[in-house]
Enzyme design. Structure first.
Site, PDB file in Angstrom:
ATOM      1  N   TYR A 112      10.866  -4.321  -7.526  1.00  0.00           N
ATOM      2  CA  TYR A 112       9.539  -4.068  -8.166  1.00  0.00           C
ATOM      3  C   TYR A 112       8.586  -3.007  -7.541  1.00  0.00           C
ATOM      4  O   TYR A 112       8.093  -1.973  -8.300  1.00  0.00           O
ATOM      5  CB  TYR A 112       8.643  -5.390  -8.235  1.00  0.00           C
ATOM      6  CG  TYR A 112       7.404  -5.314  -8.892  1.00  0.00           C
ATOM      7  CD1 TYR A 112       7.192  -4.817 -10.101  1.00  0.00           C
ATOM      8  CD2 TYR A 112       6.294  -5.632  -7.840  1.00  0.00           C
ATOM      9  CE1 TYR A 112       5.841  -4.998 -10.703  1.00  0.00           C
ATOM     10  CE2 TYR A 112       4.840  -5.189  -8.500  1.00  0.00           C
ATOM     11  CZ  TYR A 112       4.763  -4.901  -9.878  1.00  0.00           C
ATOM     12  OH  TYR A 112       3.622  -4.639 -10.439  1.00  0.00           O
ATOM     13  N   GLY A 135      -1.179   0.846  -4.986  1.00  0.00           N
ATOM     14  CA  GLY A 135      -2.572   0.381  -4.512  1.00  0.00           C
ATOM     15  C   GLY A 135      -3.411   0.880  -5.609  1.00  0.00           C
ATOM     16  O   GLY A 135      -3.643   2.112  -5.454  1.00  0.00           O
ATOM     17  N   ASN A 190       1.012   0.659   6.012  1.00  0.00           N
ATOM     18  CA  ASN A 190       1.408  -0.046   4.875  1.00  0.00           C
ATOM     19  C   ASN A 190       2.260  -1.190   5.573  1.00  0.00           C
ATOM     20  O   ASN A 190       2.996  -0.853   6.236  1.00  0.00           O
ATOM     21  CB  ASN A 190       2.309   0.735   4.142  1.00  0.00           C
ATOM     22  CG  ASN A 190       3.290  -0.008   3.045  1.00  0.00           C
ATOM     23  OD1 ASN A 190       2.694  -0.843   2.581  1.00  0.00           O
ATOM     24  ND2 ASN A 190       4.565   0.597   2.905  1.00  0.00           N
ATOM     25  N   GLY A 191       1.797  -2.500   5.274  1.00  0.00           N
ATOM     26  CA  GLY A 191       2.482  -3.578   5.708  1.00  0.00           C
ATOM     27  C   GLY A 191       1.387  -4.626   6.333  1.00  0.00           C
ATOM     28  O   GLY A 191       0.346  -4.619   5.588  1.00  0.00           O
ATOM     29  N   CYS A 209       0.885  -1.262  -0.140  1.00  0.00           N
ATOM     30  CA  CYS A 209       0.104   0.023   0.112  1.00  0.00           C
ATOM     31  C   CYS A 209       1.053   1.193  -0.267  1.00  0.00           C
ATOM     32  O   CYS A 209       2.154   1.198   0.019  1.00  0.00           O
ATOM     33  CB  CYS A 209      -1.000  -0.013   1.338  1.00  0.00           C
ATOM     34  SG  CYS A 209      -1.886  -1.373   1.366  1.00  0.00           S
TER      35      CYS A 209
END
Length: 487
Positions: free
Chosen positions: A258, A40, A115-116, A12
């Site tokens: 990536y 996201g 995020n995570g 995210c």
């Protein structure tokens, strides 16, 4: 990237901004989220703080779909704001699971963007439910919000609550938290996920990547350190490092391979240069006689230029990417994903016709999307196709946000390199050697997590395995309830 596996999602994106004056701050968050859209594409949201009064909007969709001009205007002016773009790394993709999550409690209010992936979310959820908490989502973020609320009721300040929460939250998390008067950033003690600090005049910005700072005209200040809590209020920025340690860090190596945009800088290392270096290492490890080197957009481009420079084989533009379509793996059906490969990528036939082609991609998961890309090259007249991959083979599940939750889906667990090449109709296939991962970001020496390639997890994963079972049960329950409601 070959993200054809159902359930494989990337990270995210979080964004926050603090200003000493009220203005159209929602627009700043909108631009920041737009720059983080690659992190996201399922849902997004913004919460604005106007003198302690918080207004927010979130929904399923891309940033420009969820927020038009009237919607941004409806959020009004403010001095603090947080935003989020989401992939469903944990929980189902519903509007309720969209972030930021907004909570009212007896001492005020807070908004959380995360995020995570917590490894102990299922255990915490059970403890919270036994204590009377009622959950409305299936996401880790609601668990974090309840833990923060519990700690805030016992603490004198929101930052003290954050410091206490760190000891209860296990796994990967970068948080942007907004209270009525403060903007706070928190990074887990191993630094699995990035979090950047920027400045624009006297305003502070927190973001998952430095490219979001560029989008709002902010300059890069520094990265939040693993385990650090940064507190921004009318006094400026201060740091709490009680949870920082000399423990080896574990920034996800896939951020460099990536996830991140190539124009971003993470923990002091350029993503573009890291990918070029990966391509250069691939050329040394897996040389092949060929006529042209091409990359799969977008993350394969930098690596392809690195391979070409090292090998002396010319680089060429092999694909034109349709920028108005989401990434292939966010679509639910495999047939849809395969059809969308052709829509998303169009081969530049003049680059590959009658040539021996080296195709650079960032990873292979199941192999189906990669096989279709190879097929497109063959149909365009490529004589040979040699794939080189800037990641080692995926062999183990990831429990820290990448959502590779089952080894059964991973092609490298079922086939040798030669068998994979044959399945994908390749003339040859070469992966980056796992020993080279630490060499990719030359200027970063903080430690990387490469457990999805090695199986060496930086923290205990026992809780995480149980969490996956709980999430599967929750997802089945929600699906059954939805089907019952529609009947």
């Amino acid at each position: 990237m070959d993200n054809s596996i159902c359930g494989l999602h990337e990270e995210c994106g979080v964004f926050g901004i603090y200003s000493k004056r009220n203005h159209d701050i929602a627009a700043d968050v909108y631009y920041g989220l737009y720059a983080l859209q690659h992190r996201g594409q399922e849902s997004c949201g913004i919460v604005v703080n106007d003198g302690g009064v918080m207004r927010g909007h979130k929904d399923i969709g891309l940033v420009n779909e969820v927020f038009d001009a009237p919607q941004l205007q409806a959020l009004g002016e403010g001095s603090i704001a947080v935003g989020h773009v989401r992939y469903a790394t944990a929980g189902t993709n519903t509007r309720a699971n969209a972030q930021p999550l907004f909570v009212n409690h007896v001492k005020g209010a807070l908004a959380v963007a995360h995020n995570g992936n917590l490894t102990n979310a299922a255990l915490l959820r059970e403890q919270l439910e036994l204590g009377g908490s009622i959950f409305h989502t299936t996401s880790d973020t609601e668990v974090i919000a309840y833990v923060l609320t519990q700690e805030r009721l016992q603490a004198e300040s929101i930052e003290q609550a954050c410091a206490a929460a760190i000891h209860r939250l296990h796994g990967a998390y970068s948080l942007v938290i907004m209270s009525p008067k403060k903007l706070i950033g928190v990074r887990d003690p191993l630094g699995f996920r990035p979090l950047i600090i920027g400045m624009r005049g006297d305003e502070y910005v927190l973001a998952s990547e430095s490219c979001a700072l560029d989008a709002v005209g902010a300059g890069y200040l520094r990265d939040v350190k693993p385990g650090e809590i940064v507190v921004i209020d009318e006094q400026g920025l201060r740091s709490i490092c009680d949870c920082c340690s000399d423990t080896p860090k574990a920034l996800c190596v896939f951020e460099y391979i990536y996830f991140a945009r190539p124009d971003s800088v993470l923990d002091g290392a350029s993503v573009h240069i890291a990918r070029q270096r990966a391509g250069s290492l691939l050329a040394l490890q897996h040389p092949v006689n060929a006529d042209v080197v091409i990359g799969v957009p977008d993350s394969g481009i930098s690596a392809a230029t690195g391979y070409a420079a090292q090998s002396g084989i010319p680089y060429g533009i092999g694909f034109i990417k349709n920028k108005y379509i989401g990434r292939t793996f966010i679509h639910p059906g495999q047939t849809q994903r395969e059809d969308l490969v052709r829509i998303k990528l169009n081969v530049v036939a003049s680059t590959v016709r009658d040539k021996r082609v080296i195709l650079i991609d960032d990873s292979i998961v199941r192999g189906t999307t990669g096989a279709r890309i190879v097929r497109l090259l063959r149909e365009a007249g490529a004589k040979e196709v040699h794939m080189r991959v800037t990641a080692p083979p995926f062999l183990y599940p990831c429990y820290f946000g990448t959502d590779i939750s089952a080894r059964d889906y991973l092609i490298a667990n079922h086939r040798s390199v030669e068998e994979t090449a044959q399945l994908m109709n390749l003339d040859s296939l070469g992966y980056l050697d796992v020993s080279s991962l630490e060499m990719i970001p030359e200027s970063y020496h903080g430690g990387l997590c490469s457990a999805c390639f090695t199986g060496k997890y930086p923290i205990d994963i026992t809780e995480a395995v149980n969490k996956i079972r709980v999430e599967q049960r929750l997802s089945k329950k929600i699906k059954a309830e939805d089907e019952h409601g529609q009947s």
